[in-house]
Design a protein around this motif. Structure first.
Motif, PDB file in Angstrom:
ATOM      1  N   GLU A  65       0.835  -1.193   0.000  1.00  0.00           N
ATOM      2  CA  GLU A  65       0.000   0.000   0.000  1.00  0.00           C
ATOM      3  C   GLU A  65       0.876   1.252   0.000  1.00  0.00           C
ATOM      4  O   GLU A  65       1.983   1.261   0.515  1.00  0.00           O
ATOM      5  CB  GLU A  65      -0.909  -0.008   1.225  1.00  0.00           C
ATOM      6  CG  GLU A  65      -0.161  -0.140   2.537  1.00  0.00           C
ATOM      7  CD  GLU A  65      -1.069  -0.543   3.684  1.00  0.00           C
ATOM      8  OE1 GLU A  65      -0.632  -0.368   4.836  1.00  0.00           O
ATOM      9  OE2 GLU A  65      -2.181  -1.014   3.443  1.00  0.00           O
ATOM     10  N   ASP A  98      -5.740  -2.417   1.196  1.00  0.00           N
ATOM     11  CA  ASP A  98      -5.922  -1.395   2.227  1.00  0.00           C
ATOM     12  C   ASP A  98      -7.186  -0.567   1.990  1.00  0.00           C
ATOM     13  O   ASP A  98      -7.418   0.410   2.679  1.00  0.00           O
ATOM     14  CB  ASP A  98      -4.709  -0.465   2.290  1.00  0.00           C
ATOM     15  CG  ASP A  98      -4.500   0.296   0.988  1.00  0.00           C
ATOM     16  OD1 ASP A  98      -4.806  -0.261  -0.081  1.00  0.00           O
ATOM     17  OD2 ASP A  98      -4.023   1.437   1.044  1.00  0.00           O
ATOM     18  N   GLU A 105     -11.557  -0.218   1.355  1.00  0.00           N
ATOM     19  CA  GLU A 105     -12.795  -0.712   1.951  1.00  0.00           C
ATOM     20  C   GLU A 105     -13.823  -0.962   0.867  1.00  0.00           C
ATOM     21  O   GLU A 105     -13.820  -0.322  -0.176  1.00  0.00           O
ATOM     22  CB  GLU A 105     -13.368   0.300   2.943  1.00  0.00           C
ATOM     23  CG  GLU A 105     -12.547   0.507   4.196  1.00  0.00           C
ATOM     24  CD  GLU A 105     -13.202   1.495   5.142  1.00  0.00           C
ATOM     25  OE1 GLU A 105     -14.210   2.111   4.749  1.00  0.00           O
ATOM     26  OE2 GLU A 105     -12.705   1.658   6.267  1.00  0.00           O
ATOM     27  N   SER A 112     -13.668  -4.014   5.457  1.00  0.00           N
ATOM     28  CA  SER A 112     -12.454  -4.542   4.853  1.00  0.00           C
ATOM     29  C   SER A 112     -12.373  -6.034   5.135  1.00  0.00           C
ATOM     30  O   SER A 112     -12.272  -6.438   6.296  1.00  0.00           O
ATOM     31  CB  SER A 112     -11.216  -3.843   5.423  1.00  0.00           C
ATOM     32  OG  SER A 112     -10.047  -4.536   5.000  1.00  0.00           O
ATOM     33  N   ILE A 163      -8.917  -7.199   7.219  1.00  0.00           N
ATOM     34  CA  ILE A 163      -8.560  -6.923   8.610  1.00  0.00           C
ATOM     35  C   ILE A 163      -8.453  -8.233   9.392  1.00  0.00           C
ATOM     36  O   ILE A 163      -9.317  -9.106   9.301  1.00  0.00           O
ATOM     37  CB  ILE A 163      -9.597  -5.993   9.255  1.00  0.00           C
ATOM     38  CG1 ILE A 163      -9.469  -4.591   8.640  1.00  0.00           C
ATOM     39  CG2 ILE A 163      -9.408  -5.919  10.766  1.00  0.00           C
ATOM     40  CD1 ILE A 163     -10.471  -3.596   9.160  1.00  0.00           C
ATOM     41  N   GLY A 165       1.421  -1.907   8.756  1.00  0.00           N
ATOM     42  CA  GLY A 165       0.094  -2.429   8.482  1.00  0.00           C
ATOM     43  C   GLY A 165      -0.207  -3.768   9.124  1.00  0.00           C
ATOM     44  O   GLY A 165      -1.371  -4.161   9.216  1.00  0.00           O
ATOM     45  N   TYR A 212      -3.467  -8.219   9.760  1.00  0.00           N
ATOM     46  CA  TYR A 212      -3.511  -6.924   9.077  1.00  0.00           C
ATOM     47  C   TYR A 212      -4.429  -5.962   9.815  1.00  0.00           C
ATOM     48  O   TYR A 212      -5.509  -6.326  10.279  1.00  0.00           O
ATOM     49  CB  TYR A 212      -4.007  -7.088   7.636  1.00  0.00           C
ATOM     50  CG  TYR A 212      -4.147  -5.769   6.920  1.00  0.00           C
ATOM     51  CD1 TYR A 212      -3.019  -5.006   6.630  1.00  0.00           C
ATOM     52  CD2 TYR A 212      -5.394  -5.275   6.579  1.00  0.00           C
ATOM     53  CE1 TYR A 212      -3.129  -3.788   6.000  1.00  0.00           C
ATOM     54  CE2 TYR A 212      -5.513  -4.049   5.934  1.00  0.00           C
ATOM     55  CZ  TYR A 212      -4.378  -3.305   5.652  1.00  0.00           C
ATOM     56  OH  TYR A 212      -4.499  -2.086   5.031  1.00  0.00           O
ATOM     57  N   ARG A 213      -3.972  -4.721   9.913  1.00  0.00           N
ATOM     58  CA  ARG A 213      -4.776  -3.673  10.541  1.00  0.00           C
ATOM     59  C   ARG A 213      -4.579  -2.409   9.705  1.00  0.00           C
ATOM     60  O   ARG A 213      -3.456  -2.013   9.417  1.00  0.00           O
ATOM     61  CB  ARG A 213      -4.314  -3.441  11.975  1.00  0.00           C
ATOM     62  CG  ARG A 213      -2.834  -3.152  12.071  1.00  0.00           C
ATOM     63  CD  ARG A 213      -2.257  -3.325  13.441  1.00  0.00           C
ATOM     64  NE  ARG A 213      -0.810  -3.079  13.424  1.00  0.00           N
ATOM     65  CZ  ARG A 213      -0.032  -3.227  14.472  1.00  0.00           C
ATOM     66  NH1 ARG A 213      -0.548  -3.626  15.619  1.00  0.00           N
ATOM     67  NH2 ARG A 213       1.263  -2.984  14.389  1.00  0.00           N
ATOM     68  N   GLN A 214      -5.656  -1.789   9.346  1.00  0.00           N
ATOM     69  CA  GLN A 214      -5.557  -0.587   8.533  1.00  0.00           C
ATOM     70  C   GLN A 214      -4.954   0.550   9.360  1.00  0.00           C
ATOM     71  O   GLN A 214      -5.364   0.799  10.489  1.00  0.00           O
ATOM     72  CB  GLN A 214      -6.934  -0.168   8.026  1.00  0.00           C
ATOM     73  CG  GLN A 214      -7.456  -1.069   6.900  1.00  0.00           C
ATOM     74  CD  GLN A 214      -8.798  -0.596   6.397  1.00  0.00           C
ATOM     75  OE1 GLN A 214      -9.676  -0.268   7.184  1.00  0.00           O
ATOM     76  NE2 GLN A 214      -8.964  -0.569   5.097  1.00  0.00           N
ATOM     77  N   SER A 265      -3.207   4.682   8.957  1.00  0.00           N
ATOM     78  CA  SER A 265      -3.116   5.854   8.100  1.00  0.00           C
ATOM     79  C   SER A 265      -1.733   5.936   7.496  1.00  0.00           C
ATOM     80  O   SER A 265      -0.724   5.806   8.182  1.00  0.00           O
ATOM     81  CB  SER A 265      -3.405   7.113   8.920  1.00  0.00           C
ATOM     82  OG  SER A 265      -3.191   8.261   8.124  1.00  0.00           O
TER      83      SER A 265
END
Length: 579
Positions: A427, A442, A444, A519, A522, A544, A574-576, A578
């Motif tokens: 990403e 990454d 939605e 998502s 996640i 991420g 995985y975690r979104q 910023s």
């Protein structure tokens, strides 16, 4: 046998040999990348117009999805370019120079490679040569109006859709007309402006796409040319660019063509043919060699200019070869060296079969080897890893070429959702390649869009459920209430309940956000694959995912020499975040 018939027999045999060869070579990364484009046709793409994607779409629909199907047009375009060059050169200088021009262009290594690989260059070169010819035909009929001007605009436009460099032909035409008193009045006649109008039609698709994507191509091309970095002059970059030309165009051939530029410059004032051909050579050469004073580009960038230079160079050397023995010897030597390099480039394994340990890192054709076996190894490890984890993983590659090559050669081309690529790239907050504009891990999936698509699809939904979905969708997409605390949250909850009733398969209970999206990535694990030795996952991967560890290193060798290395990292949970 008549020399012309011998030439045509040579071209027929050469084209047949190329057609038999293209299916035996694995795809290079750029070819696999363009194939991904062809599966997602668009007005334009991150770095180029839609020409190569449309060409691959057509060839694979005729010949199937395979190495041969992807490359089928390349030998045919090379044949078409050769025939156009023969006809054009014969019109200007006669049959013998025309025959030698075609022979030269087909022994120059970079053009030989372009006749086997399907990139933007075979298309660009074909349309450049065709437009060069039609300009000459239009000027032959001057001052009368000619529809060859219309054809020129269309051919430059088609070339522009393949490679934006082809628009430089317009500058060549403008300079030629402005510097030639006999044709200067063409700048005031309808033919010239009709050419521009027709060309403008072909400019529309990339403009439409770029207007929708923040003009990303302009920023990319300016960065690629070094225009966005600090001003400087680096002689080493210029020298590197120049030496690269001696390599890919064959040392003697390129040296001889440079000499021909000097000869032609001296006679350009009185010989229109020399001026015409220089006008289609020097602007493109000047552009890229001036840019190389700051940052060296790729030698294939000047390839279209070599067409007119080849016609000019052969004609001038042909004159001298009739009178001077050294010129004949040099011309034959240039062709022989070019032919030897071209044959070697088609089979770079020959030195290794003879026992010479030529390192693959020094072999430009190494990119054509190992992609299939790499995909097989990755696929086998993915099955092993998923069996141990008890759940599926998704794949991320370090760069677009690796992602595209794996996507083509994976037997199980699983996609996470319609439109998604089989292999992602890391990403990024800014576009770096075409993958940025396709569905990403990454991103939605929007529940509002899902509801709208569901209602438009005509799917069978109980009347009461449909009515509630329509009502709640209208409420949640309308003006937000501002008089009751929690009213917006209640509207969202009502909408999600209605959508869940209408489409139970959507993971509404598992993943959702305040923006009414979800998502499916996640909490999942990915495998990150890099083909660069000692490379670690980038910071976007580390941020991420909760944890990243290397789980496999695969070395590929050929004839006892290292070919490439794949490093596979497991990226957990995985975690979104910023970017």
């Amino acid at each position: 046998m008549n020399p012309r018939r011998l030439l045509f027999a040579f071209l027929a045999a050469l084209t047949l040999l190329r057609l038999l060869t293209i299916g035996q070579l694995e795809l290079m990364p750029d070819e696999a990348y363009y194939f991904q484009w062809s599966q997602r046709l668009d007005w334009a793409y991150f770095s180029k117009g839609p020409g190569v994607a449309v060409a691959m779409w057509l060839s694979t629909h005729f010949f199937g999805v395979s190495e041969f199907g992807i490359r089928a047009l390349s030998p045919l375009l090379a044949l078409g370019t050769s025939l156009l060059m023969f006809s054009f050169a014969r019109r200007l200088y006669g049959e013998s120079p025309a025959i030698w021009t075609v022979m030269l262009i087909n022994v120059i290594p970079i053009f030989s490679a372009g006749s086997l690989l399907m990139t933007i260059d075979p298309l660009s070169i074909f349309f450049w040569m065709a437009a060069l010819y039609t300009v000459w035909l239009a000027l032959e009929l001057s001052p009368a109006f000619s529809h060859w001007w219309t054809a020129t605009g269309a051919l430059i436009g088609l070339g522009f859709l393949c490679k934006y460099t082809n628009a430089m032909e317009l500058l060549s035409i403008l300079l030629l007309l402005a510097l030639t008193p006999r044709y200067r009045r063409e700048l005031t006649r309808p033919g010239f402006y009709l050419m521009l109008a027709v060309f403008a039609v072909f400019v529309a698709p990339p403009i439409i796409w770029n207007a929708q994507h923040d003009w990303v191509t302009i920023f990319h091309l300016s960065a690629r040319g070094g225009l966005r970095s600090a001003a400087k002059i680096d002689p080493a970059e210029f020298l590197s660019f120049l030496l690269a030309h001696f390599g890919v165009y064959s040392p003697l051939a390129f040296g001889g063509l440079l000499v021909a530029i000097v000869w032609a410059w001296r006679r350009a004032d009185v010989h229109f043919k020399s001026r015409f051909l220089l006008a289609f050579t020097l602007p493109l050469f000047a552009l890229y060699f001036i840019l190389s004073l700051k940052q060296a580009g790729e030698p294939n960038w000047t390839a279209p200019a070599m067409l007119s230079l080849a016609v000019l160079g052969v004609a001038l050397w042909h004159e001298r070869a009739q009178e001077q023995r050294w010129a004949r010897r040099f011309a034959f030597a240039a062709c022989a060296v070019g032919l030897a390099i071209s044959f070697w480039s088609m089979d770079t394994e020959l030195p290794r079969r003879l026992g010479l340990p030529l390192a693959y890192e020094m072999d430009p054709t190494a990119r054509l080897r190992g992609s299939r076996s790499a995909a097989e190894k990755v696929e086998a490890f993915r099955r092993e890893f998923e069996a141990a984890q008890g759940k599926p993983v998704f794949l991320i590659a370090n760069k677009y070429g690796t992602a595209a090559s794996l996507a083509f050669y994976l037997e199980d081309k699983r996609v996470e959702a319609p439109g998604h690529p089989p292999v992602y790239v890391p990403e990024s907050p800014i576009p770096e390649n075409q993958y940025f504009f396709w569905p990403r891990y990454d991103g939605e999936t929007d529940f509002v869009e899902a509801a709208q698509n569901l209602l438009r699809s005509g799917a069978e939904i109980a009347p009461a459920v449909r009515e509630e979905l329509v009502t709640s969708l209208a409420a949640v997409t309308g003006a937000p209430p501002n008089n009751e605390p929690g009213a917006q949250a209640e509207l969202r909850s009502r909408f999600l309940r209605a959508l869940k009733a209408a489409a139970p398969q959507l993971p509404i209970d598992e993943y959702f956000t305040e923006s009414l999206g979800y998502s499916p990535f996640i909490g999942r694990t990915a495998l990150y694959i890099t083909d660069r030795a000692e490379e670690r996952p980038p910071s976007s991967i580390k941020r991420g995912f909760e944890r990243v560890e290397m789980v496999r290193c695969i070395d590929f060798a050929r004839r006892g020499l290292p070919l490439r290395q794949l490093r596979i990292f497991a990226c957990y949970n995985y975690r979104q975040v910023s970017l």
